[in-house]
Design an enzyme around this catalytic site. Structure first.
Site, PDB file in Angstrom:
ATOM      1  N   CYS B  35       0.630  -1.111  -0.028  1.00 48.46           N
ATOM      2  CA  CYS B  35      -0.008  -0.037   0.104  1.00 48.46           C
ATOM      3  C   CYS B  35       0.902   1.335   0.035  1.00 48.46           C
ATOM      4  O   CYS B  35       0.259   2.177  -0.244  1.00 48.46           O
ATOM      5  CB  CYS B  35      -1.082   0.126   1.027  1.00 48.46           C
ATOM      6  SG  CYS B  35      -2.146  -1.080   1.283  1.00 48.46           S
ATOM      7  N   ASP B  37       2.298   2.579   2.546  1.00 48.54           N
ATOM      8  CA  ASP B  37       2.549   3.019   3.987  1.00 48.54           C
ATOM      9  C   ASP B  37       2.172   2.234   4.965  1.00 48.54           C
ATOM     10  O   ASP B  37       1.250   1.284   4.819  1.00 48.54           O
ATOM     11  CB  ASP B  37       2.019   4.599   4.312  1.00 48.54           C
ATOM     12  CG  ASP B  37       0.672   4.635   3.914  1.00 48.54           C
ATOM     13  OD1 ASP B  37       0.072   3.751   3.537  1.00 48.54           O
ATOM     14  OD2 ASP B  37       0.406   6.116   3.852  1.00 48.54           O
ATOM     15  N   CYS B  61       5.969   8.050   3.694  1.00 50.07           N
ATOM     16  CA  CYS B  61       6.299   9.585   3.264  1.00 50.07           C
ATOM     17  C   CYS B  61       6.476  10.392   4.507  1.00 50.07           C
ATOM     18  O   CYS B  61       6.060  10.027   5.592  1.00 50.07           O
ATOM     19  CB  CYS B  61       5.448  10.138   2.139  1.00 50.07           C
ATOM     20  SG  CYS B  61       3.807  10.239   2.939  1.00 50.07           S
ATOM     21  N   CYS B 105      -2.807   9.983   5.929  1.00 53.65           N
ATOM     22  CA  CYS B 105      -1.458   9.668   6.927  1.00 53.65           C
ATOM     23  C   CYS B 105      -2.019   9.792   8.359  1.00 53.65           C
ATOM     24  O   CYS B 105      -1.575   9.054   9.303  1.00 53.65           O
ATOM     25  CB  CYS B 105      -0.463  10.491   6.604  1.00 53.65           C
ATOM     26  SG  CYS B 105       0.454  10.101   4.778  1.00 53.65           S
TER      27      CYS B 105
END
Lengths: 406, 279
Positions: B35, B37, B61, B105
């Site tokens: 995926c 992350d 990231c 995130c």
């Protein structure tokens, strides 16, 4: 700031060569005439355009009347495709590859809406090294095929396609052939006197140390052509709009320089690239090269670092002024890694952690050493953060509900 | 290039609390390499049931790493019950905001926290119980519903930004649209039935505060030759600056608490605290 920049992102854009800038400047001030004007004042600009056109034609072995100025590589690409579709309105098949630049990829995806006609688009796959299967290509061509569009060299991996050979195959079937050569021109020798089956070829100024906003479409003499921008009589009616004079003069100069620097590009630049690539692969465990080792532009290397993410790497490099790019999902704002890496079947452990360095004649050896010094600790630090990295080896890949194909 | 706040950059470049707690009270693992992350969160409770330590490991990231780092800082010292109330918006807010494409995130951070709490309690992860809507990124309808509701999402694109759902092959876009329609209808009905406003987003909160100031408070103060300016809103804290006659007025602090704060609490949220910022 700029003195501290280590610029290794030349496939994205290049610096305008100082000689190019110098050649352009008078056309922003004293020599502002319109090249189409009847007076001497404008006419001298027309003469300069003619010289620039020759310089560009010389670099690729074309004749000046085969050069059409456009605003960018993307316009050149669109012009070629639409031109071919209009030349053969009954043919509704396009052959291209899965790894084209968005200028071709997204155009082909939207071609039905843009033309109001149903088209079939064949996307040729590539193998793990980013290479095409020529047999498969040949089999894909049909009587319905209007045009083949295949990039000369890939922007992400630098992999070079055998376009001359592919163009021959298309020509034997009476099919037009376009190549997006924006990454190849100025980096490898191209002589269209030898490659007589190529009908259209796209060039972008800012990839060859000229300015942004200028492109070229080469159209082989006697190739059926329909203009994309219709307006005045400029470019013999093949592209309307007053010429971007200063940029054209600059591109002429840039092409002259590129011709003189081809050897440097393929010796010194190539050896710096090789040193960087070998150094990274040797110093950093679980790193791999993306793309064919030899069938490649001399300036490009794409290396994947497993178990880390590209954007994070780039931001760490940025702290040292090192400019590179990544095929990771996060850098693009999309959620999947680049279509090029996916088409090549790069394993997902590596696809998110790809970094592309693209050099130019302006790079020096010290910069390679600098990157080789900075890169290993960056990767090591990010791996220490990564749940998939245990100690000095990959750990378990766990906690996944994910079924995506990347 | 992404427009990251200094706080995001700081937490990315100097991540806090990296690692694994060996004898953790709870451990949550979300995301995957595929995926793009993934986050492993561990925490340890002290004798009083407060989180005395929290550590993370993240693949992803800059904003994924920063969100994880922020989360560990935020939950330290909290009880499980308090930690449970942390939303992805709280994480984003702690970092001074995230680009909208990167909100997922912060969602990943919250889900790791939920997974770790579920692990501590020995129950299944609540969000994983639903029907998988996005096959590409393994996102369930429960996660999507909650994101739509809490962050007031209106389009598939927004849902993708927050949950990643729909960011791959795109086959689930229709189902996501259905969920948006369902949830938004439910939310409207709930609000009507109970007459209780749902949790405000930051921007909604700020707009409402500005509105009350302009409509009621400033006209009232101006009558006495004074004025007030909104300087900032940080969580429940409303920072204002007094102007004109208010500056020298002995009763200004009383005005601030008894009048300004009261009005804002009545009309925006009843937890607001008004504070004066001296220039």
């Amino acid at each position: 700031m700029s003195s501290n920049v280590v610029y290794m992102d030349n496939n994205a854009t290049t610096r305008v060569a100082p000689e190019v800038l110098e050649a352009m400047l008078p056309y922003f001030s004293d020599l502002y005439g319109n090249p189409s004007s009847m007076h001497t004042f404008g006419g001298q600009v027309g003469k300069a355009l003619k010289d620039a056109r020759e310089q560009i034609a010389n670099l690729i072995g074309a004749s000046p009347d085969e050069i059409i100025f456009t605003s960018c590589g993307t316009e050149s690409d669109s012009t070629a495709i639409f031109s071919a579709l209009q030349a053969f309105p009954e043919k509704r098949h396009i052959v291209t590859t899965r790894v084209e630049h968005p200028a071709i990829k997204n155009l082909c995806e939207n071609i039905d809406n843009l033309t109001g006609h149903k088209h079939k688009v064949t996307l040729l796959p590539v193998d793990r090294e980013g290479m095409l299967d020529l047999q498969r290509y040949e089999e894909s061509l049909t009587d319905d095929t209007a045009i083949v569009s295949v990039m000369w060299a890939n922007n992400e991996t630098g992999v070079i396609f055998p376009v001359a050979q592919m163009a021959e195959i298309a020509k034997n079937r009476g099919i037009l052939f376009h190549t997006d050569a924006v990454q190849a021109v100025g980096k490898i020798p191209i002589d269209l006197n030898d490659y007589t089956a190529i009908d259209f070829l796209s060039i972008s100024g800012h990839k060859v140390h000229a300015s942004k906003g200028i492109g070229v479409l080469y159209v082989r003499r006697a190739t059926p052509f329909a203009p994309f921008l219709i307006g005045g009589h400029q470019e013999h009616g093949r592209r309307g709009g007053t010429e971007n004079v200063a940029s054209i003069i600059g591109l002429g100069k840039a092409c002259e320089l590129a011709g003189n620097r081809l050897e440097d590009e393929n010796t010194r630049v190539k050896s710096m690239r090789d040193k960087l690539e070998q150094g990274l692969l040797e110093k950093i465990p679980h790193a791999m090269l993306n793309g064919h080792k030899t069938e490649r532009l001399p300036n490009t290397t794409s290396v994947s670092f497993e178990f880390v993410e590209g954007e994070a790497i780039l931001l760490h490099l940025d702290r040292f002024g090192i400019c590179a790019s990544s095929g990771s999902a996060c850098t693009s704002g999309s959620l999947e890694p680049s279509h090029v890496l996916r088409a090549m079947g790069v394993p997902f452990t590596a696809a998110h952690g790809s970094i592309r360095f693209s050099l130019s004649v302006y790079n020096i050896e010290d910069e390679i050493d600098f990157i080789l010094e900075k890169m290993p600790p960056i990767i090591e630090n990010l791996r220490e953060l990564s749940p998939f990295w245990k100690g000095n080896h990959p750990g378990m890949v766990g906690g996944s509900q994910c079924k995506c194909s990347c | 290039m992404w427009n990251y706040t200094d706080k995001v950059k700081d937490h990315f470049l100097n991540p806090r609390n990296v690692g694994d707690i060996e004898d953790a009270s709870g451990k949550g693992e979300v995301g995957s390499l595929a995926c793009g992350d993934a986050l492993t969160l561990t925490f340890k409770l002290d004798a009083d049931g407060r989180i005395e330590d929290a550590k993370f490991k993240t693949f992803g990231c800059a904003s994924a790493i920063a969100s994880s780092s922020a989360l560990t800082e935020m939950i330290k010292g909290l009880t499980i019950a308090e930690a449970e109330n942390i939303t992805n918006e709280d994480i984003a807010e702690y970092l001074g905001g995230l680009p909208k494409e990167k909100m997922h995130c912060s969602v990943m951070g919250r889900e790791a926290l939920e997974a770790a709490i579920a692990n501590y309690r020995g129950v299944p992860i609540p969000m994983a119980q639903g029907e998988v809507v996005c096959e590409c990124f393994g996102v369930t309808d429960l996660e999507i519903r909650r994101a739509i509701q809490e962050s007031d999402l209106k389009t598939v694109e927004e849902v993708t930004n927050f949950t990643k759902a729909g960011g791959g092959c795109g086959n689930c876009h229709e189902r996501i649209e259905e969920l948006i329609r369902e949830v938004r209808k439910e939310t409207r009905e709930e609000a009507r039935a109970e007459g209780v406003p749902k949790k405000l987003t930051n921007i909604q909160k700020i707009k409402m505060i500005e509105d009350v100031l302009e409509r009621e408070i400033r006209p009232a103060l101006r009558k006495d030759g004074g004025d007030i300016e909104l300087i900032d809103v940080d969580g429940d804290f409303v920072m204002v600056s007094l102007r004109g006659a208010c500056v020298s007025c002995i009763a200004s602090q009383t005005t601030l608490k008894e009048y300004v704060e009261k009005k804002l609490r009545e009309q925006v949220i009843d937890t607001l605290i008004v504070e004066e910022v001296k220039k």
